[in-house]
Design a protein around this motif. Structure first.
Motif, PDB file in Angstrom:
ATOM      1  N   VAL A   1       0.846  -1.204   0.000  1.00 16.62           N
ATOM      2  CA  VAL A   1       0.000   0.000   0.000  1.00 16.62           C
ATOM      3  C   VAL A   1       0.877   1.247   0.000  1.00 16.62           C
ATOM      4  O   VAL A   1       0.571   2.242  -0.665  1.00 16.62           O
ATOM      5  N   ASN A   2       1.992   1.195   0.705  1.00 22.15           N
ATOM      6  CA  ASN A   2       2.877   2.354   0.840  1.00 22.15           C
ATOM      7  C   ASN A   2       3.726   2.632  -0.391  1.00 22.15           C
ATOM      8  O   ASN A   2       4.623   3.471  -0.339  1.00 22.15           O
ATOM      9  N   THR A   3       3.432   1.971  -1.508  1.00 24.87           N
ATOM     10  CA  THR A   3       4.145   2.306  -2.740  1.00 24.87           C
ATOM     11  C   THR A   3       3.632   3.620  -3.332  1.00 24.87           C
ATOM     12  O   THR A   3       4.160   4.107  -4.323  1.00 24.87           O
ATOM     13  N   ARG A   4       2.595   4.190  -2.736  1.00 31.00           N
ATOM     14  CA  ARG A   4       2.165   5.559  -3.058  1.00 31.00           C
ATOM     15  C   ARG A   4       2.491   6.430  -1.859  1.00 31.00           C
ATOM     16  O   ARG A   4       2.306   6.018  -0.721  1.00 31.00           O
ATOM     17  N   SER A   5       2.942   7.630  -2.115  1.00 25.46           N
ATOM     18  CA  SER A   5       3.275   8.544  -1.025  1.00 25.46           C
ATOM     19  C   SER A   5       2.521   9.849  -1.181  1.00 25.46           C
ATOM     20  O   SER A   5       1.910  10.102  -2.213  1.00 25.46           O
ATOM     21  N   GLY A   6       2.575  10.661  -0.143  1.00 20.52           N
ATOM     22  CA  GLY A   6       1.885  11.937  -0.143  1.00 20.52           C
ATOM     23  C   GLY A   6       1.496  12.331   1.260  1.00 20.52           C
ATOM     24  O   GLY A   6       1.931  11.714   2.238  1.00 20.52           O
ATOM     25  N   PRO A   7       0.664  13.349   1.379  1.00 17.04           N
ATOM     26  CA  PRO A   7       0.243  13.814   2.705  1.00 17.04           C
ATOM     27  C   PRO A   7      -0.690  12.811   3.383  1.00 17.04           C
ATOM     28  O   PRO A   7      -1.242  11.930   2.720  1.00 17.04           O
ATOM     29  N   PRO A   8      -0.879  12.946   4.711  1.00 17.01           N
ATOM     30  CA  PRO A   8      -1.720  11.989   5.435  1.00 17.01           C
ATOM     31  C   PRO A   8      -3.158  11.923   4.926  1.00 17.01           C
ATOM     32  O   PRO A   8      -3.794  10.871   5.002  1.00 17.01           O
TER      33      PRO A   8
ATOM     34  N   GLY B   1       2.589  12.207   9.471  1.00 12.41           N
ATOM     35  CA  GLY B   1       3.256  13.126   8.562  1.00 12.41           C
ATOM     36  C   GLY B   1       3.116  12.788   7.089  1.00 12.41           C
ATOM     37  O   GLY B   1       3.399  13.612   6.232  1.00 12.41           O
ATOM     38  N   CYS B   2       2.686  11.558   6.776  1.00 12.02           N
ATOM     39  CA  CYS B   2       2.518  11.159   5.375  1.00 12.02           C
ATOM     40  C   CYS B   2       1.397  10.124   5.302  1.00 12.02           C
ATOM     41  O   CYS B   2       0.764   9.819   6.303  1.00 12.02           O
ATOM     42  N   ARG B   3       1.162   9.573   4.134  1.00 12.99           N
ATOM     43  CA  ARG B   3       0.039   8.643   3.965  1.00 12.99           C
ATOM     44  C   ARG B   3       0.403   7.185   4.259  1.00 12.99           C
ATOM     45  O   ARG B   3      -0.420   6.299   4.103  1.00 12.99           O
ATOM     46  N   PHE B   4       1.632   6.922   4.705  1.00  9.95           N
ATOM     47  CA  PHE B   4       2.046   5.549   4.962  1.00  9.95           C
ATOM     48  C   PHE B   4       1.261   4.930   6.115  1.00  9.95           C
ATOM     49  O   PHE B   4       0.918   5.606   7.090  1.00  9.95           O
ATOM     50  N   LEU B   5       1.011   3.637   5.992  1.00 10.90           N
ATOM     51  CA  LEU B   5       0.382   2.845   7.049  1.00 10.90           C
ATOM     52  C   LEU B   5       1.437   1.936   7.659  1.00 10.90           C
ATOM     53  O   LEU B   5       2.394   1.545   6.988  1.00 10.90           O
ATOM     54  N   PHE B   6       1.251   1.587   8.930  1.00  9.25           N
ATOM     55  CA  PHE B   6       2.211   0.713   9.593  1.00  9.25           C
ATOM     56  C   PHE B   6       1.543  -0.007  10.751  1.00  9.25           C
ATOM     57  O   PHE B   6       0.467   0.388  11.217  1.00  9.25           O
ATOM     58  N   VAL B   7       2.203  -1.079  11.198  1.00 10.19           N
ATOM     59  CA  VAL B   7       1.790  -1.790  12.406  1.00 10.19           C
ATOM     60  C   VAL B   7       2.602  -1.201  13.558  1.00 10.19           C
ATOM     61  O   VAL B   7       3.831  -1.225  13.531  1.00 10.19           O
TER      62      VAL B   7
ATOM     63  N   SER C   1       8.420   6.594  10.305  1.00  6.87           N
ATOM     64  CA  SER C   1       9.790   6.453  10.813  1.00  6.87           C
ATOM     65  C   SER C   1      10.213   7.776  11.444  1.00  6.87           C
ATOM     66  O   SER C   1       9.858   8.854  10.956  1.00  6.87           O
ATOM     67  N   MET C   2      10.945   7.693  12.545  1.00  5.23           N
ATOM     68  CA  MET C   2      11.431   8.901  13.207  1.00  5.23           C
ATOM     69  C   MET C   2      12.455   9.625  12.341  1.00  5.23           C
ATOM     70  O   MET C   2      12.584  10.842  12.414  1.00  5.23           O
ATOM     71  N   GLU C   3      13.172   8.869  11.503  1.00  2.35           N
ATOM     72  CA  GLU C   3      14.213   9.478  10.677  1.00  2.35           C
ATOM     73  C   GLU C   3      13.626  10.415   9.621  1.00  2.35           C
ATOM     74  O   GLU C   3      14.286  11.349   9.188  1.00  2.35           O
ATOM     75  N   ASP C   4      12.400  10.171   9.204  1.00  2.00           N
ATOM     76  CA  ASP C   4      11.806  10.986   8.152  1.00  2.00           C
ATOM     77  C   ASP C   4      10.685  11.858   8.708  1.00  2.00           C
ATOM     78  O   ASP C   4      10.911  13.008   9.064  1.00  2.00           O
ATOM     79  N   CYS C   5       9.491  11.320   8.798  1.00  2.00           N
ATOM     80  CA  CYS C   5       8.348  12.132   9.216  1.00  2.00           C
ATOM     81  C   CYS C   5       8.479  12.627  10.649  1.00  2.00           C
ATOM     82  O   CYS C   5       8.086  13.742  10.963  1.00  2.00           O
TER      83      CYS C   5
END
Length: 198
Positions: A19-26, A156-162, A174-178
């Protein structure tokens, strides 16, 4: 434009990484997509560990556009399904039916492999939709055995995670990015406020 090899695999589940192969705002539509052609799908599958390089080399490119279209439709309904869970909602019946049908197709091409602790392996190396089978299987696994209550959307972005943190406090993909971007935004805002008072 981000490439497959520069993607961050932060989902904690291969279906969320897909799903995270698309990026953008939340919120709102995505503004970038790393899957623009069928070779991108194969490159992502190798990068994410869904296919080996040897398996990828066996897949013919004939009929690739139809396979890419199917992959993008799969990504769309998985996005809707897990974004709904992340916001505390219930996935649509249509998304659940499509996932059931795709899982049935995946399992029809799978076998339980004793060498893999009786995990599923996929035995039709030539199918153009081969990269999708482990993805939909991972989606079913996350949905049925969880932890579905830990699926979250990045602040900070549209990524989903567990969220695998002990206290369920993870807010960023990730703390390194968003996470760092948000900290910098707050720092600049505080500095502006202090400067305005001076």
């Amino acid at each position: 434009m981000e490439t497959v090899e520069r993607m961050r695999l932060v989902g904690g589940n291969i279906a969320l990484d897909f799903v995270n192969t698309r990026s953008g705002p939340p919120t709102g539509p995505p503004d970038d997509d790393v899957l623009t052609a069928y070779p991108d799908l194969i490159a992502w599958a190798v990068y994410a560990g869904v296919l080996s390089s040897t398996e990828a080399a066996r897949i013919s490119q004939e009929g690739a556009q139809a396979a890419l279209d199917r992959a993008l439709r799969t990504r769309d309904y998985l996005d809707d399904l897990f974004r709904s869970l992340a916001s505390g909602g219930t996935p649509s019946t249509e998304a659940l039916i499509r996932l059931r049908d795709d899982e049935a197709d995946a399992i029809a091409h799978a076998r339980l492999d004793p060498a893999q602790a009786f995990g599923w392996t996929w035995h039709d190396d030539h199918s153009l939709v081969r990269p999708l089978w482990p993805v939909v299987h991972a989606a079913v696994d996350l949905l049925t055995t969880g932890p579905r209550d830990r699926v979250k959307g990045c602040g900070g972005c549209r990524f989903l995670f567990v969220d695998e943190s002990k206290n369920r406090s993870r807010r960023w993909c990730s703390m390194e990015d968003c996470g760092t971007t948000e900290k910098m935004r707050r720092y600049v805002a505080v500095r502006r406020t202090r400067a305005g008072r001076g």
